[in-house]
Design a protein around this motif. Structure first.
Motif, short mmCIF file in Angstrom:
data_model
loop_
_atom_site.label_atom_id
_atom_site.label_comp_id
_atom_site.label_asym_id
_atom_site.label_seq_id
_atom_site.Cartn_x
_atom_site.Cartn_y
_atom_site.Cartn_z
N GLY A 153 -11.87 8.62 1.20
CA GLY A 153 -13.15 8.05 0.82
C GLY A 153 -13.08 7.31 -0.50
N ALA A 154 -14.25 6.94 -1.02
CA ALA A 154 -14.32 6.21 -2.28
C ALA A 154 -13.85 7.10 -3.44
N GLY A 155 -13.27 6.46 -4.44
CA GLY A 155 -12.86 7.19 -5.63
C GLY A 155 -11.66 8.08 -5.44
N SER A 156 -10.84 7.80 -4.43
CA SER A 156 -9.69 8.64 -4.14
C SER A 156 -8.55 7.78 -3.62
N ASP A 157 -7.48 8.41 -3.15
CA ASP A 157 -6.36 7.68 -2.56
C ASP A 157 -5.58 8.62 -1.66
N HIS A 158 -4.42 8.18 -1.21
CA HIS A 158 -3.70 8.95 -0.19
C HIS A 158 -3.31 10.34 -0.65
N ARG A 159 -3.23 10.57 -1.96
CA ARG A 159 -2.78 11.87 -2.46
C ARG A 159 -3.73 13.01 -2.10
N MET A 160 -5.00 12.69 -1.86
CA MET A 160 -5.94 13.76 -1.52
C MET A 160 -5.58 14.44 -0.20
N TRP A 161 -4.77 13.76 0.62
CA TRP A 161 -4.43 14.29 1.94
C TRP A 161 -3.09 15.04 1.96
N ASP A 162 -2.46 15.28 0.82
CA ASP A 162 -1.14 15.93 0.81
C ASP A 162 -1.13 17.24 1.60
N ARG A 163 -2.11 18.11 1.34
CA ARG A 163 -2.14 19.41 2.03
C ARG A 163 -2.39 19.24 3.52
N HIS A 164 -3.18 18.25 3.86
CA HIS A 164 -3.52 18.01 5.26
C HIS A 164 -2.30 17.50 6.04
N LEU A 165 -1.51 16.63 5.39
CA LEU A 165 -0.31 16.13 6.06
C LEU A 165 0.65 17.27 6.37
N ALA A 166 0.78 18.22 5.45
CA ALA A 166 1.68 19.34 5.67
C ALA A 166 1.25 20.18 6.87
N ILE A 167 -0.06 20.28 7.09
CA ILE A 167 -0.57 21.08 8.20
C ILE A 167 -0.49 20.30 9.52
N VAL A 168 -1.10 19.13 9.55
CA VAL A 168 -1.13 18.35 10.80
C VAL A 168 0.26 17.85 11.17
N GLY A 169 1.11 17.63 10.15
CA GLY A 169 2.47 17.17 10.40
C GLY A 169 3.34 18.18 11.12
N GLN A 170 2.89 19.41 11.28
CA GLN A 170 3.64 20.39 12.04
C GLN A 170 3.66 20.06 13.54
N ARG A 171 2.64 19.28 14.00
CA ARG A 171 2.56 18.97 15.43
C ARG A 171 2.46 17.49 15.72
N HIS A 172 2.20 16.68 14.69
CA HIS A 172 2.00 15.25 14.89
C HIS A 172 2.68 14.48 13.77
N ARG A 173 2.71 13.18 13.90
CA ARG A 173 3.16 12.31 12.82
C ARG A 173 1.94 12.00 11.96
N ALA A 174 1.79 12.71 10.88
CA ALA A 174 0.61 12.60 10.02
C ALA A 174 0.88 11.60 8.91
N LEU B 47 0.83 -1.19 0.00
CA LEU B 47 0.00 0.00 0.00
C LEU B 47 0.87 1.25 0.00
N ALA B 48 0.56 2.18 -0.89
CA ALA B 48 1.27 3.45 -0.94
C ALA B 48 0.87 4.31 0.25
N TYR B 49 1.85 5.01 0.80
CA TYR B 49 1.54 5.93 1.89
C TYR B 49 2.51 7.09 1.87
N ALA B 50 2.16 8.14 2.59
CA ALA B 50 3.03 9.29 2.78
C ALA B 50 2.89 9.74 4.22
N GLU B 51 3.93 10.38 4.74
CA GLU B 51 3.85 10.88 6.11
C GLU B 51 4.71 12.10 6.28
N GLN B 52 4.32 12.92 7.25
CA GLN B 52 5.09 14.09 7.63
C GLN B 52 5.02 14.27 9.14
N GLY B 53 6.11 14.77 9.71
CA GLY B 53 6.12 15.14 11.11
C GLY B 53 6.52 14.02 12.04
N ARG B 54 6.52 14.35 13.31
CA ARG B 54 6.89 13.42 14.38
C ARG B 54 5.88 13.53 15.52
#
Length: 288
Positions: A44-65, A28-35
């Protein structure tokens, strides 16, 4: 069940650099940011992990996203011996992935179809989950009010009629457009999206026939939701169509605690306003 350590392989860590983890025989493909404390995003349906790229950059500032593409979604090859696409398959994969996290347990952030995946995992394995923020879960197994069921059924029929028709004539890209137009609640919604977002939808068009013929999901009841042992918030858009709002409001009635109505939003809020979505997620995580 097999898993590989989440360090994975395939490139440097980062939301724009997918890596791979073996989960129950699937890479399974995945991406992560932060610690820090892991926060796992489920698309959701019809999508994949890439839809969360912007969210990882934000939440990854304080967590391991972390965001991953659930089995069958994304651009990878499908395994001939894989179990069928469905909620139980994806919940089993989620549990295996959570067991591979170091350290765990994790906060979950789930959208739409993945809401039932997160709830199934939380009911079966609460020890792996710190909390779950679910935006508009998509499976109505706990909707029992006759009027709500009628409204839900009428809306699903109106929305998915064109999707089924496109699949039957072999037009999977057309089915993807109809699916996203229905989610955005207007004709032409798909065409108005940025090219990179359209590409994700079209890459996942091949999953639509499987989604339409998937096995029955776990029959989670209102009593099951009331028994959840982890903090859960259900969020719903003020303007979302009955296919989503009926299910979300029913879930919120069953689950003790505070829930969220997002003013002026519909089902596509997580993509339309990543910053506001992440702010709501972060407030929930801090309070959980």
């Amino acid at each position: 069940m097999t898993t590989a350590p989440l360090e994975g392989h395939g490139g440097p860590t980062g939301a724009q650099a997918p890596r791979f983890i073996e989960v129950n025989g699937a890479n399974l493909a995945y991406a992560e940011q932060g610690r820090g404390t892991p926060v796992v995003f489920l698309h959701g349906a019809g999508s994949d992990h890439r839809m969360w790229d912007r969210h990882l950059a934000i939440v990854g500032q304080r967590h391991r996203a972390i965001a991953y593409s659930q089995r069958y979604f994304g651009t990878g090859a499908w395994g001939s011996s894989w179990p069928p696409l469905g909620v139980q398959t994806h919940a089993d994969d989620l549990v295996a992935l959570l067991r591979a996290l170091d350290p765990g347990p994790a906060h979950l952030v789930a959208w739409s179809y993945a809401g039932h995946v997160a709830l199934t995992a939380a009911l079966g394995h609460p020890e792996l989950i710190r909390s779950a923020f679910i935006y508009e879960p998509g499976v109505p197994s706990y909707v029992t009010d006759p009027a709500e069921l009628r409204a839900l059924g009428d809306d699903v029929t109106a929305w998915f009629g064109p999707v089924f028709a496109a699949v039957q004539r072999g037009d999977l890209q057309g089915a993807a457009r109809d699916l996203i137009d229905g989610s955005g609640q207007r004709e032409g919604y798909f065409a108005a999206q940025p090219a990179e977002r359209q590409a994700v939808y079209l890459d996942n068009a091949r999953t639509i026939p499987l989604l339409l013929s998937q096995p029955q999901p776990p029959a989670i009841t209102c009593d099951d939701l009331a028994s959840l042992k982890v903090p859960v918030t259900i969020a719903v858009g003020e303007l979302s169509r009955p296919a989503f709002s009926v299910v979300s409001r029913a879930a919120a009635r069953c689950i003790p605690g505070q829930h969220l109505v997002v003013r002026g939003a519909n089902h596509m809020w997580p993509e339309e306003d990543a910053a506001a979505f992440c702010a709501a997620v972060s407030r929930f995580i801090e309070a959980a």
